[in-house]
Design a protein around this motif. Structure first.
Motif, PDB file in Angstrom:
ATOM      1  N   ARG A 123     -48.575   7.638 -14.165  1.00  0.00           N
ATOM      2  CA  ARG A 123     -48.977   6.654 -15.178  1.00  0.00           C
ATOM      3  C   ARG A 123     -47.792   6.228 -16.029  1.00  0.00           C
ATOM      4  O   ARG A 123     -47.624   5.051 -16.340  1.00  0.00           O
ATOM      5  N   GLY A 124     -46.981   7.170 -16.426  1.00  0.00           N
ATOM      6  CA  GLY A 124     -45.805   6.850 -17.228  1.00  0.00           C
ATOM      7  C   GLY A 124     -44.850   5.939 -16.487  1.00  0.00           C
ATOM      8  O   GLY A 124     -44.289   5.004 -17.066  1.00  0.00           O
ATOM      9  N   ARG A 125     -44.669   6.204 -15.213  1.00  0.00           N
ATOM     10  CA  ARG A 125     -43.766   5.364 -14.415  1.00  0.00           C
ATOM     11  C   ARG A 125     -44.337   3.955 -14.268  1.00  0.00           C
ATOM     12  O   ARG A 125     -43.604   2.967 -14.346  1.00  0.00           O
ATOM     13  N   ILE A 126     -45.644   3.865 -14.079  1.00  0.00           N
ATOM     14  CA  ILE A 126     -46.286   2.550 -13.951  1.00  0.00           C
ATOM     15  C   ILE A 126     -46.211   1.792 -15.272  1.00  0.00           C
ATOM     16  O   ILE A 126     -45.911   0.599 -15.305  1.00  0.00           O
ATOM     17  N   MET A 127     -46.434   2.488 -16.370  1.00  0.00           N
ATOM     18  CA  MET A 127     -46.418   1.831 -17.686  1.00  0.00           C
ATOM     19  C   MET A 127     -45.022   1.321 -18.051  1.00  0.00           C
ATOM     20  O   MET A 127     -44.896   0.351 -18.777  1.00  0.00           O
ATOM     21  N   ARG A 128     -43.980   1.998 -17.563  1.00  0.00           N
ATOM     22  CA  ARG A 128     -42.605   1.543 -17.811  1.00  0.00           C
ATOM     23  C   ARG A 128     -42.267   0.307 -16.991  1.00  0.00           C
ATOM     24  O   ARG A 128     -41.245  -0.331 -17.222  1.00  0.00           O
ATOM     25  N   GLY A 129     -43.108  -0.003 -16.004  1.00  0.00           N
ATOM     26  CA  GLY A 129     -42.838  -1.154 -15.149  1.00  0.00           C
ATOM     27  C   GLY A 129     -41.832  -0.860 -14.068  1.00  0.00           C
ATOM     28  O   GLY A 129     -41.221  -1.775 -13.521  1.00  0.00           O
ATOM     29  N   ALA A 130     -41.656   0.402 -13.750  1.00  0.00           N
ATOM     30  CA  ALA A 130     -40.653   0.801 -12.762  1.00  0.00           C
ATOM     31  C   ALA A 130     -41.228   0.895 -11.356  1.00  0.00           C
ATOM     32  O   ALA A 130     -40.631   1.507 -10.486  1.00  0.00           O
ATOM     33  N   VAL A 131     -42.395   0.262 -11.129  1.00  0.00           N
ATOM     34  CA  VAL A 131     -43.059   0.370  -9.835  1.00  0.00           C
ATOM     35  C   VAL A 131     -43.371  -1.030  -9.320  1.00  0.00           C
ATOM     36  O   VAL A 131     -43.977  -1.840 -10.026  1.00  0.00           O
ATOM     37  N   TYR A 152     -54.524  21.395 -12.355  1.00  0.00           N
ATOM     38  CA  TYR A 152     -53.565  21.249 -13.440  1.00  0.00           C
ATOM     39  C   TYR A 152     -52.311  20.532 -12.962  1.00  0.00           C
ATOM     40  O   TYR A 152     -51.807  19.625 -13.618  1.00  0.00           O
ATOM     41  N   SER A 153     -51.817  20.898 -11.793  1.00  0.00           N
ATOM     42  CA  SER A 153     -50.632  20.244 -11.236  1.00  0.00           C
ATOM     43  C   SER A 153     -50.913  18.779 -10.944  1.00  0.00           C
ATOM     44  O   SER A 153     -50.067  17.908 -11.187  1.00  0.00           O
ATOM     45  N   TYR A 154     -52.113  18.501 -10.443  1.00  0.00           N
ATOM     46  CA  TYR A 154     -52.474  17.113 -10.161  1.00  0.00           C
ATOM     47  C   TYR A 154     -52.519  16.294 -11.448  1.00  0.00           C
ATOM     48  O   TYR A 154     -52.028  15.166 -11.487  1.00  0.00           O
ATOM     49  N   ILE A 155     -53.101  16.854 -12.491  1.00  0.00           N
ATOM     50  CA  ILE A 155     -53.200  16.130 -13.768  1.00  0.00           C
ATOM     51  C   ILE A 155     -51.804  15.819 -14.319  1.00  0.00           C
ATOM     52  O   ILE A 155     -51.551  14.718 -14.816  1.00  0.00           O
ATOM     53  N   ILE A 156     -50.905  16.765 -14.223  1.00  0.00           N
ATOM     54  CA  ILE A 156     -49.533  16.534 -14.681  1.00  0.00           C
ATOM     55  C   ILE A 156     -48.869  15.439 -13.838  1.00  0.00           C
ATOM     56  O   ILE A 156     -48.245  14.520 -14.375  1.00  0.00           O
ATOM     57  N   ALA A 157     -49.027  15.523 -12.512  1.00  0.00           N
ATOM     58  CA  ALA A 157     -48.434  14.513 -11.633  1.00  0.00           C
ATOM     59  C   ALA A 157     -49.043  13.137 -11.915  1.00  0.00           C
ATOM     60  O   ALA A 157     -48.333  12.125 -11.924  1.00  0.00           O
ATOM     61  N   ASN A 158     -50.342  13.098 -12.171  1.00  0.00           N
ATOM     62  CA  ASN A 158     -51.002  11.835 -12.475  1.00  0.00           C
ATOM     63  C   ASN A 158     -50.441  11.229 -13.756  1.00  0.00           C
ATOM     64  O   ASN A 158     -50.215  10.013 -13.824  1.00  0.00           O
ATOM     65  N   GLY A 159     -50.194  12.052 -14.744  1.00  0.00           N
ATOM     66  CA  GLY A 159     -49.587  11.568 -15.987  1.00  0.00           C
ATOM     67  C   GLY A 159     -48.180  11.040 -15.762  1.00  0.00           C
ATOM     68  O   GLY A 159     -47.774  10.040 -16.367  1.00  0.00           O
ATOM     69  N   MET A 160     -47.435  11.697 -14.879  1.00  0.00           N
ATOM     70  CA  MET A 160     -46.095  11.217 -14.554  1.00  0.00           C
ATOM     71  C   MET A 160     -46.168   9.858 -13.871  1.00  0.00           C
ATOM     72  O   MET A 160     -45.368   8.954 -14.162  1.00  0.00           O
TER      73      MET A 160
END
Length: 113
Positions: free
Chosen positions: A58-66, A48-56
């Motif tokens: 993904r969100g950072r990558i989608m914002r273009g902040a990486v 569960y913690s991994y899934i939440i971290a993975n979503g975080m």
């Protein structure tokens, strides 16, 4: 008549006092052994913690902040966290759970940096 009232008043006062003290004693016994909250990781909580971290991530990558380098580092640490969790599931031990928990914490730290 006043002696009778005094006797009744004293009788009920003593009975009420005994009942209250007995109740407090019995209820106090319920609180002598607190159970506490168990925070040891389990395979489910790690996933569960991994899934939440993975979503975080993904969100950072989608914002273009990486940047490209950060993306490669995130992919490596993501794989390490997932592998650690799968090992902890397959071979449950305190050490494996601790390693998986550390990997997820490192993954979260990489996402935040």
């Amino acid at each position: 008549m006043t002696n009778f009232k005094k006797y009744i008043s004293t009788y009920f006062t003593k009975r009420i006092t005994v009942v209250v003290l007995l109740s407090v004693t019995l209820l106090g016994g319920c609180q002598t052994h607190p159970r506490g909250l168990d925070l040891t990781p389990t395979p489910r909580t790690l996933v569960y913690s991994y899934i939440i971290a993975n979503g975080m991530a993904r969100g950072r990558i989608m914002r273009g902040a990486v940047s490209h380098e950060q993306l490669i580092a995130l992919a490596k640490i993501d794989r390490q966290a997932l592998l650690s969790i799968l090992i902890a599931q397959r071979y449950p031990s305190h050490r494996n759970f601790h390693l998986a928990e550390d990997a997820v914490i490192a993954y979260l730290a990489a996402i935040e940096s």
